[in-house]
Design a protein around this motif. Structure first.
Motif, PDB file in Angstrom:
ATOM      1  N   GLU A  46       0.860  -1.175   0.000  1.00 53.69           N
ATOM      2  CA  GLU A  46       0.000   0.000   0.000  1.00 53.69           C
ATOM      3  C   GLU A  46       0.899   1.229   0.000  1.00 53.69           C
ATOM      4  O   GLU A  46       1.887   1.299   0.736  1.00 53.69           O
ATOM      5  CB  GLU A  46      -0.874  -0.004   1.255  1.00 53.69           C
ATOM      6  N   VAL A  47       0.553   2.209  -0.816  1.00 48.69           N
ATOM      7  CA  VAL A  47       1.339   3.439  -0.915  1.00 48.69           C
ATOM      8  C   VAL A  47       0.836   4.442   0.121  1.00 48.69           C
ATOM      9  O   VAL A  47      -0.356   4.742   0.184  1.00 48.69           O
ATOM     10  CB  VAL A  47       1.221   4.057  -2.321  1.00 48.69           C
ATOM     11  N   LEU A  48       1.767   4.947   0.922  1.00 48.33           N
ATOM     12  CA  LEU A  48       1.466   5.960   1.931  1.00 48.33           C
ATOM     13  C   LEU A  48       2.330   7.187   1.658  1.00 48.33           C
ATOM     14  O   LEU A  48       3.436   7.064   1.139  1.00 48.33           O
ATOM     15  CB  LEU A  48       1.767   5.420   3.331  1.00 48.33           C
ATOM     16  N   GLY A  49       1.836   8.353   2.013  1.00 48.76           N
ATOM     17  CA  GLY A  49       2.585   9.587   1.783  1.00 48.76           C
ATOM     18  C   GLY A  49       3.391  10.011   2.991  1.00 48.76           C
ATOM     19  O   GLY A  49       2.907   9.993   4.122  1.00 48.76           O
ATOM     20  N   ARG A  50       4.632  10.396   2.756  1.00 47.88           N
ATOM     21  CA  ARG A  50       5.518  10.899   3.790  1.00 47.88           C
ATOM     22  C   ARG A  50       6.270  12.108   3.240  1.00 47.88           C
ATOM     23  O   ARG A  50       6.379  12.297   2.026  1.00 47.88           O
ATOM     24  CB  ARG A  50       6.553   9.841   4.205  1.00 47.88           C
TER      25      ARG A  50
END
Length: 124
Positions: A44-48
């Protein structure tokens, strides 16, 4: 390296800090496990964002409806572009990429811009 596991605190940030540092916005990946197959099936792609040697979650940025839609879309698109590029470099066809998008933001143009990003990346 593609697999990055780290616990990041969600810290309220000024949206302009995020936008003026969009080059420091990065995708992070959370493994998705298959209970049936007992293996990782994708990420899953998460933003940081990486600022001052710290990595901070952008979860609150994306959930804050007071931030203009255009800002959230711009940052989300940047993360998506980078995540797909990194994923394509892996050449691991058995893995899936899970993408979070705000349905309300997606429907602003009926998903057209999101689809265009995917079609553009498909050519690669």
């Amino acid at each position: 390296m593609f697999i990055q596991i780290e616990i990041c605190e969600g810290i309220a940030m000024d949206p302009l800090d995020v936008l003026t540092n969009i080059d420091k916005v990065i995708p992070y990946y959370q493994a998705i496990f298959s209970a049936d197959e007992q293996r990782i099936i994708g990420y899953e792609v998460l933003g940081r964002i990486k600022l001052n040697h710290e990595i901070k979650s952008l979860g609150e940025f994306f959930q804050d409806e007071n931030i203009p839609d255009e800002y959230r879309i711009e940052v989300d698109d940047s993360i998506l572009h980078n995540a797909i590029d990194e994923f394509l470099e892996l050449k691991e066809s058995h893995l899936h990429l899970f993408i979070n998008r705000d349905a309300n933001l997606l429907m602003m143009d009926h998903g057209e811009s999101f689809l265009n990003i995917l079609l553009d990346k498909q050519e690669k």
